[in-house]
Motif scaffolding. Structure first.
Motif, PDB file in Angstrom:
ATOM      1  N   HIS A 167       0.816  -1.228   0.000  1.00 29.70           N
ATOM      2  CA  HIS A 167       0.000   0.000   0.000  1.00 29.70           C
ATOM      3  C   HIS A 167       0.840   1.264   0.000  1.00 29.70           C
ATOM      4  O   HIS A 167       0.469   2.284   0.565  1.00 29.70           O
ATOM      5  CB  HIS A 167      -1.006  -0.011   1.157  1.00 29.70           C
ATOM      6  CG  HIS A 167      -0.413  -0.242   2.506  1.00 29.70           C
ATOM      7  ND1 HIS A 167       0.046   0.780   3.291  1.00 29.70           N
ATOM      8  CD2 HIS A 167      -0.192  -1.387   3.200  1.00 29.70           C
ATOM      9  CE1 HIS A 167       0.505   0.268   4.431  1.00 29.70           C
ATOM     10  NE2 HIS A 167       0.379  -1.037   4.397  1.00 29.70           N
ATOM     11  N   GLN A 278      -2.559   5.581  -0.761  1.00 29.66           N
ATOM     12  CA  GLN A 278      -3.875   5.054  -0.369  1.00 29.66           C
ATOM     13  C   GLN A 278      -3.974   3.569  -0.699  1.00 29.66           C
ATOM     14  O   GLN A 278      -3.358   3.097  -1.657  1.00 29.66           O
ATOM     15  CB  GLN A 278      -5.000   5.840  -1.013  1.00 29.66           C
ATOM     16  CG  GLN A 278      -4.807   6.167  -2.467  1.00 29.66           C
ATOM     17  CD  GLN A 278      -5.826   7.210  -2.914  1.00 29.66           C
ATOM     18  OE1 GLN A 278      -6.863   7.389  -2.290  1.00 29.66           O
ATOM     19  NE2 GLN A 278      -5.528   7.878  -4.009  1.00 29.66           N
ATOM     20  N   TYR A 279      -4.746   2.879   0.125  1.00 28.94           N
ATOM     21  CA  TYR A 279      -4.985   1.455  -0.125  1.00 28.94           C
ATOM     22  C   TYR A 279      -5.737   1.318  -1.435  1.00 28.94           C
ATOM     23  O   TYR A 279      -6.647   2.101  -1.732  1.00 28.94           O
ATOM     24  CB  TYR A 279      -5.812   0.844   1.010  1.00 28.94           C
ATOM     25  CG  TYR A 279      -5.104   0.874   2.349  1.00 28.94           C
ATOM     26  CD1 TYR A 279      -4.227  -0.143   2.707  1.00 28.94           C
ATOM     27  CD2 TYR A 279      -5.307   1.914   3.245  1.00 28.94           C
ATOM     28  CE1 TYR A 279      -3.577  -0.120   3.936  1.00 28.94           C
ATOM     29  CE2 TYR A 279      -4.655   1.948   4.467  1.00 28.94           C
ATOM     30  CZ  TYR A 279      -3.796   0.929   4.807  1.00 28.94           C
ATOM     31  OH  TYR A 279      -3.146   0.956   6.016  1.00 28.94           O
ATOM     32  N   ASN A 280      -5.357   0.326  -2.208  1.00 29.51           N
ATOM     33  CA  ASN A 280      -5.967   0.165  -3.517  1.00 29.51           C
ATOM     34  C   ASN A 280      -5.967  -1.319  -3.880  1.00 29.51           C
ATOM     35  O   ASN A 280      -4.915  -1.960  -3.870  1.00 29.51           O
ATOM     36  CB  ASN A 280      -5.139   0.977  -4.534  1.00 29.51           C
ATOM     37  CG  ASN A 280      -5.823   1.087  -5.866  1.00 29.51           C
ATOM     38  OD1 ASN A 280      -7.030   0.871  -5.978  1.00 29.51           O
ATOM     39  ND2 ASN A 280      -5.068   1.414  -6.897  1.00 29.51           N
ATOM     40  N   VAL A 292     -12.931   0.635   0.426  1.00 28.21           N
ATOM     41  CA  VAL A 292     -11.896   1.548   0.934  1.00 28.21           C
ATOM     42  C   VAL A 292     -12.469   2.953   0.879  1.00 28.21           C
ATOM     43  O   VAL A 292     -12.821   3.447  -0.187  1.00 28.21           O
ATOM     44  CB  VAL A 292     -10.607   1.495   0.081  1.00 28.21           C
ATOM     45  CG1 VAL A 292      -9.536   2.391   0.701  1.00 28.21           C
ATOM     46  CG2 VAL A 292     -10.099   0.070  -0.052  1.00 28.21           C
ATOM     47  N   ASN A 295      -9.252   5.981   3.171  1.00 26.38           N
ATOM     48  CA  ASN A 295      -8.108   5.122   3.512  1.00 26.38           C
ATOM     49  C   ASN A 295      -8.363   4.128   4.633  1.00 26.38           C
ATOM     50  O   ASN A 295      -7.433   3.659   5.300  1.00 26.38           O
ATOM     51  CB  ASN A 295      -6.861   5.949   3.826  1.00 26.38           C
ATOM     52  CG  ASN A 295      -5.685   5.438   3.022  1.00 26.38           C
ATOM     53  OD1 ASN A 295      -5.862   4.890   1.938  1.00 26.38           O
ATOM     54  ND2 ASN A 295      -4.499   5.566   3.571  1.00 26.38           N
ATOM     55  N   VAL A 297      -9.888   0.434   5.248  1.00 24.29           N
ATOM     56  CA  VAL A 297     -10.275  -0.782   4.521  1.00 24.29           C
ATOM     57  C   VAL A 297     -11.256  -1.557   5.402  1.00 24.29           C
ATOM     58  O   VAL A 297     -10.907  -1.962   6.515  1.00 24.29           O
ATOM     59  CB  VAL A 297      -9.046  -1.675   4.224  1.00 24.29           C
ATOM     60  CG1 VAL A 297      -9.439  -2.838   3.311  1.00 24.29           C
ATOM     61  CG2 VAL A 297      -7.904  -0.873   3.608  1.00 24.29           C
ATOM     62  N   VAL A 317      -1.731  -4.634   6.187  1.00 18.61           N
ATOM     63  CA  VAL A 317      -2.516  -3.391   6.150  1.00 18.61           C
ATOM     64  C   VAL A 317      -2.071  -2.370   7.216  1.00 18.61           C
ATOM     65  O   VAL A 317      -1.881  -1.199   6.893  1.00 18.61           O
ATOM     66  CB  VAL A 317      -4.032  -3.709   6.242  1.00 18.61           C
ATOM     67  CG1 VAL A 317      -4.841  -2.449   6.480  1.00 18.61           C
ATOM     68  CG2 VAL A 317      -4.507  -4.400   4.954  1.00 18.61           C
ATOM     69  N   HIS A 372      -5.910   2.284  10.367  1.00 17.88           N
ATOM     70  CA  HIS A 372      -4.947   1.172  10.425  1.00 17.88           C
ATOM     71  C   HIS A 372      -3.595   1.597  10.977  1.00 17.88           C
ATOM     72  O   HIS A 372      -2.602   0.895  10.802  1.00 17.88           O
ATOM     73  CB  HIS A 372      -4.800   0.549   9.035  1.00 17.88           C
ATOM     74  CG  HIS A 372      -6.108   0.124   8.445  1.00 17.88           C
ATOM     75  ND1 HIS A 372      -6.855  -0.910   8.973  1.00 17.88           N
ATOM     76  CD2 HIS A 372      -6.827   0.621   7.412  1.00 17.88           C
ATOM     77  CE1 HIS A 372      -7.975  -1.036   8.268  1.00 17.88           C
ATOM     78  NE2 HIS A 372      -7.983  -0.126   7.320  1.00 17.88           N
TER      79      HIS A 372
END
Ligand code: FAD
Length: 438
Positions: A167, A278-280, A292, A295, A297, A317, A372
């Motif tokens: 991430h 950013q989480y993707n 998401v 940001n 999850v 994560v 997170h």
């Protein structure tokens, strides 16, 4: 009564997405696990290591995939090697604690080779789609991937999916009034490799995380002026060169000027965003039920288990952690739920646990974007995974060193990487060589 509602499957076929540190660690444990019959490790790049692979390329690779790594040429780790290894596979001895990226990459190759993982990786295999389906004995996964070398696409069926795609590769661009209209260059640290492009420029660096601080300092050697804008509660005590000034958050950009929240202004040529990632999960079909937002999850039990589809887990994560050791603990946790060492709680209990954690974080002033973030919560988090899965937690010396190193980073940015740490036992360490003080 606590039920195990469907995680355990005999002779399981497992798909691991990504061969960075998290995927390698997952594969290493899965390959040794008697309840697992097949482990496919799908890695889109032609080599392992993820983040730790340095390339001068930015944008897209030869196959049209976005360049994954955000590694810059001069990078040395921001944590000492003593806490960067795996619990049973430490980074080899050397006279330094803070290592260049190429040493960490070599370490991951060693780890992967030693555990028989490398030979199992399907390199240049890009995962395009993951979709759940109902099988005769429970939920299954269809994973579609493309062999980037010959263009062939295939779909395979698995019992479990480990999502290990990292991430630190999809830039987070904050909303800054005037940014879109800004006439000069705008760049994100994801694309930063060497400082030369900033020679003689007036650079506005936004963000003072590890990369922002490091790069801002590096730019002072070539740039006319570096304006470091951040909202750190405590200003770094580091003595910066004279051509670096610190400013609060940017209020707006107009013409070639940046206006700051304290009413001051600076003329600038380049906006350099060190604003994080950013989480993707572009390959997860919406029926995977992972969202998401800001940001965060969701819904993940203990930041690992997809609460809507228990045979999918996410490794890596949380951030502000002892990364590789945490990956190892998360993998041990999840594999133990697969092999029946413990049973995951009921859906209601998991959901309640997550809601409680969110309430607790909010009460302590954390934003949703920090859902997170571990930092001070690390030790408690590690213990909660270990206790539930009846496995060993991480020694407290890890978090102690992490805390000390973070403070030294803030207050002695120029020299903290000269510190050399030595672990004495599970609780204690010493600094055997202290970096120059300012
Ligand atoms: P990654 O290393 O990103 O690996 C993910 C892998 O998944 C990649 O190989 C990628 O190609 C693959 N992949 C992604 N999508 C697909 C797909 N669709 N199909 C197939 N494969 C896919 N951590 C520290 O502990 N100490 C440090 O000093 C430190 N420094 C850092 C410096 C920088 C500049 C950055 C960006 C991060 C740093 N980190 C550091 C964090 C570091 O990223 C983690 O420690 C860790 O290496 C992340 O491992 P990962 O496996 O989760 O992700």
């Amino acid at each position: 009564m606590i039920l195990n509602w469907g995680t355990q499957k005999a002779m399981a076929r497992v798909c691991v997405i990504g061969a960075g540190a998290a995927g390698l660690c997952a594969a290493r444990h899965l390959l040794e696990e008697p309840c697992v019959s097949q482990v496919d490790i799908l890695e889109q790049a032609p080599q392992l290591g993820g983040t730790w692979v340095y390339t001068e390329d930015v944008g897209y690779d030869d196959f049209g995939l976005p360049i994954h790594t955000s590694m810059y040429k001069s990078l040395r780790t921001n944590l000492p090697k003593e806490i960067m290894g795996f619990p049973d596979f430490p980074v080899p001895e050397s006279d330094k604690s803070y290592l260049p990226a190429k040493d960490m990459l070599a370490f991951l190759k060693l780890y992967s080779d030693k555990h028989g993982v490398t030979e199992k990786i399907k390199f240049s295999h890009h995962v395009q789609l993951v979709i759940p389906k109902q099988g005769a004995s429970g939920e299954l996964w269809d994973v579609t991937f493309k062999n980037m070398l010959n263009g062939d696409t295939d779909t395979r069926e698995y019992d479990y999916v480990f999502v290990c795609n990292g991430h630190y590769n999809t830039p987070f661009i904050p909303h800054i009034p005037g940014l879109k209209e800004f006439k000069g260059d705008v760049m994100h640290s994801h694309d930063y490799r060497v400082p030369d492009v900033f020679t003689d420029k007036r650079v506005l660096v936004i963000g003072a995380g590890p990369s922002g601080m490091d790069i801002a300092l590096e730019l002072t050697s070539v740039s006319k002026k570096v304006v470091l804008s951040h909202h750190l509660k405590e200003h770094p005590r580091t003595v910066f060169p004279e051509n670096l000034v610190q400013k609060p958050d940017v209020d707006r950009l107009e013409g070639n000027k940046a206006y700051f929240l304290d009413g001051s202004e600076e003329e600038i040529d380049v906006v350099f965003l060190c604003t994080g990632y950013q989480y993707n999960f572009p390959f997860l079909h919406e029926s995977c039920d992972i969202v998401v937002e800001d940001n965060c999850v969701e819904p993940l039990y203990k930041h690992v288990v997809n609460m809507n589809h228990l045979s999918m887990c996410f490794i890596g994560v949380p951030y502000y952690v002892c990364a590789f050791s945490m990956f190892d603990l998360q993998v041990r946790y999840y594999v133990r739920s697969m092999n029946g060492t413990f049973s995951l709680p009921s859906p209601e209990q998991m959901a309640e646990h997550w809601e409680e954690e969110k309430r607790d974080r909010a009460a302590r002033g954390y934003t949703k974007r920090q859902a997170h973030m571990m930092g001070p919560d690390q030790e408690k988090y590690y213990a909660s995974l270990a206790t539930e899965a009846k496995t060993k937690t991480l020694p407290s010396v890890m978090t102690k060193i992490r805390d000390e190193s973070s403070i030294r980073f803030l207050h002695n940015l120029k020299h903290y990487r000269q510190d050399v740490y030595k672990i004495i036992d599970d609780d204690t360490y010493e600094i055997i060589s202290d970096g120059k003080r300012e």
